[in-house]
Design a protein around this motif. Structure first.
Motif, PDB file in Angstrom:
ATOM      1  N   THR A  29       0.847  -1.194   0.000  1.00 20.14           N
ATOM      2  CA  THR A  29       0.000   0.000   0.000  1.00 20.14           C
ATOM      3  C   THR A  29       0.878   1.237   0.000  1.00 20.14           C
ATOM      4  O   THR A  29       1.999   1.225   0.517  1.00 20.14           O
ATOM      5  CB  THR A  29      -0.927   0.034   1.228  1.00 20.14           C
ATOM      6  OG1 THR A  29      -0.113  -0.017   2.408  1.00 20.14           O
ATOM      7  CG2 THR A  29      -1.866  -1.173   1.212  1.00 20.14           C
ATOM      8  N   ARG A  31       1.794   4.434   1.519  1.00 22.36           N
ATOM      9  CA  ARG A  31       1.588   5.089   2.791  1.00 22.36           C
ATOM     10  C   ARG A  31       1.291   6.578   2.630  1.00 22.36           C
ATOM     11  O   ARG A  31       0.776   7.221   3.535  1.00 22.36           O
ATOM     12  CB  ARG A  31       2.825   4.901   3.669  1.00 22.36           C
ATOM     13  CG  ARG A  31       3.087   3.431   4.017  1.00 22.36           C
ATOM     14  CD  ARG A  31       4.316   3.310   4.911  1.00 22.36           C
ATOM     15  NE  ARG A  31       4.573   1.909   5.256  1.00 22.36           N
ATOM     16  CZ  ARG A  31       5.609   1.507   6.022  1.00 22.36           C
ATOM     17  NH1 ARG A  31       6.455   2.439   6.496  1.00 22.36           N
ATOM     18  NH2 ARG A  31       5.776   0.239   6.282  1.00 22.36           N
ATOM     19  N   SER A  33      -0.824   7.930   0.532  1.00 25.65           N
ATOM     20  CA  SER A  33      -2.199   8.236   0.126  1.00 25.65           C
ATOM     21  C   SER A  33      -3.051   8.722   1.281  1.00 25.65           C
ATOM     22  O   SER A  33      -3.878   9.604   1.126  1.00 25.65           O
ATOM     23  CB  SER A  33      -2.839   7.005  -0.526  1.00 25.65           C
ATOM     24  OG  SER A  33      -2.904   5.936   0.413  1.00 25.65           O
ATOM     25  N   GLY A  34      -2.860   8.148   2.466  1.00 28.92           N
ATOM     26  CA  GLY A  34      -3.608   8.591   3.625  1.00 28.92           C
ATOM     27  C   GLY A  34      -5.027   8.095   3.679  1.00 28.92           C
ATOM     28  O   GLY A  34      -5.774   8.454   4.577  1.00 28.92           O
ATOM     29  N   GLY A  35      -5.457   7.276   2.739  1.00 29.64           N
ATOM     30  CA  GLY A  35      -6.797   6.741   2.762  1.00 29.64           C
ATOM     31  C   GLY A  35      -7.765   7.554   1.933  1.00 29.64           C
ATOM     32  O   GLY A  35      -7.457   8.650   1.464  1.00 29.64           O
ATOM     33  N   PRO A  36      -8.976   7.032   1.769  1.00 27.31           N
ATOM     34  CA  PRO A  36      -9.963   7.724   0.916  1.00 27.31           C
ATOM     35  C   PRO A  36     -10.520   8.995   1.525  1.00 27.31           C
ATOM     36  O   PRO A  36     -11.200   9.758   0.843  1.00 27.31           O
ATOM     37  CB  PRO A  36     -11.061   6.666   0.749  1.00 27.31           C
ATOM     38  CG  PRO A  36     -10.937   5.800   1.972  1.00 27.31           C
ATOM     39  CD  PRO A  36      -9.477   5.761   2.297  1.00 27.31           C
ATOM     40  N   ALA A  37     -10.277   9.248   2.805  1.00 28.23           N
ATOM     41  CA  ALA A  37     -10.854  10.443   3.431  1.00 28.23           C
ATOM     42  C   ALA A  37     -10.061  11.707   3.154  1.00 28.23           C
ATOM     43  O   ALA A  37     -10.584  12.818   3.336  1.00 28.23           O
ATOM     44  CB  ALA A  37     -10.954  10.236   4.941  1.00 28.23           C
ATOM     45  N   VAL A  38      -8.815  11.574   2.701  1.00 30.10           N
ATOM     46  CA  VAL A  38      -7.975  12.755   2.498  1.00 30.10           C
ATOM     47  C   VAL A  38      -8.539  13.688   1.434  1.00 30.10           C
ATOM     48  O   VAL A  38      -8.595  14.907   1.634  1.00 30.10           O
ATOM     49  CB  VAL A  38      -6.533  12.327   2.163  1.00 30.10           C
ATOM     50  CG1 VAL A  38      -5.689  13.532   1.767  1.00 30.10           C
ATOM     51  CG2 VAL A  38      -5.908  11.629   3.358  1.00 30.10           C
TER      52      VAL A  38
END
Length: 328
Positions: A29, A31, A33-38
């Motif tokens: 993954t 790191r 990107s921070g996830g879809p919430a960013v």
């Protein structure tokens, strides 16, 4: 000793040991990107500002369109009464409203077609002139584009003035033409044609600059190949240039329709703040109903119907862009 005996054998790296059976392999993954919430966190300030600036006024517009709201309600003498779809039924049952809708559509279509044709011709012409001429024309285009609407409207009022207008004086110098004292705003069609010229004059610079940027992306090799195959200037434009510029043309056409259907200051200022019935467009008609007749409910209903009509234009635009994306 042969050459094969003197060659140093290449070292082959040892294969990595396979993970033991039963051990789950975790996918790699990113790191960063921070996830879809960013993305939503980054968009949150912009969405909050849009909600405050556009959300509440749009809510009030919808609420007023379903209410009986006049001067008594405005000053607090009476409370607003919900009338359901009464305002919409009154507006849709009025023949004057449909005349205004037809006039607005004709005005917008004429303005858009004129703008796109003139803008395309100027953009194509700029590809065939010298550098200093192109720079001079771009300066003039940006200057006209940056001119305030009120200033441009005042300028056009002076140009088409019946007593002191320079246009009447210039046209009267043509043999057989006598327009001294001619009032261009004596009839609705002539007056709206003048206002259409004003709208086109203010919209052409943006179209020219955008199309000129798009024309730089047309490969010269394709144009040369089309000429070698026997295509003329029209054939090269139709089969090479136009397909490449199609996404830009669709975008410009949609934006022009939205802008031209929302024309207000040009009509309002040109007619001195009191547009005659034959000059009424949807925007001025909504304003007239709300702030002249003091029927804010009907004015809001007309404005909401205009928004729905523009949303239909946006839906057509999105459908065309999705088709272009599928083809590409």
């Amino acid at each position: 000793m042969s050459a094969a005996d003197t060659t140093t054998p290449a070292k082959v790296p040892a294969p990595r040991p396979a993970p033991p059976s039963g051990t789950p392999v975790r996918p790699r993954t990113d790191r960063r990107s921070g996830g879809p919430a960013v993305p939503w966190l980054l968009l949150a300030p912009c969405l909050a500002i849009l909600g405050l600036v556009l959300g509440y006024p749009f809510y009030r517009l919808i609420a007023l369109s379903f209410q009986e709201f006049g001067q008594s309600q405005l000053w607090g003498f009476k409370s607003a009464e919900w009338v359901g779809f009464g305002n919409f039924s009154d507006v849709l049952g009025d023949t004057e409203f449909w005349q205004v809708v037809l006039r607005t559509i004709v005005f917008a279509v004429g303005s858009v077609v004129f703008t796109m044709v003139v803008g395309m011709l100027i953009a194509l012409l700029l590809q065939r002139v010298s550098g200093w001429v192109k720079t001079l024309v771009n300066i003039v285009l940006v200057a006209s584009w940056g001119m305030p609407v009120i200033v441009a409207t005042t300028l056009f009022k002076w140009l088409f003035d019946s007593d002191y207008g320079i246009l009447n004086a210039l046209l009267s110098k043509v043999p057989g033409v006598d327009l001294i004292g001619h009032n261009w705003f004596a009839s609705g069609p002539q007056g709206l044609a003048v206002i259409m010229l004003l709208v086109v004059w203010g919209a052409v610079p943006f179209v020219v600059i955008t199309l000129s940027a798009g024309l730089t992306q047309v490969p010269a090799e394709l144009e040369e190949a089309a000429r070698l195959d026997g295509a003329g200037a029209w054939g090269v434009f139709r089969y090479v240039t136009l397909p490449i510029l199609k996404p830009i043309i669709v975008m410009l056409t949609t934006l022009s329709v939205i802008w031209d259907m929302g024309v207000f200051p040009q009509v309002f200022v040109m007619r001195g703040g009191h547009p005659e019935p034959e000059f009424q467009l949807l925007t001025t008609y909504s304003y007239d109903r709300a702030f002249v007749v003091n029927n804010y409910g009907q004015g809001s209903a007309i404005a909401l119907l205009t928004v729905l009509l523009l949303l239909g234009v946006v839906a057509v635009y999105m459908r065309q862009m999705l088709k272009i994306g599928e083809v590409e």
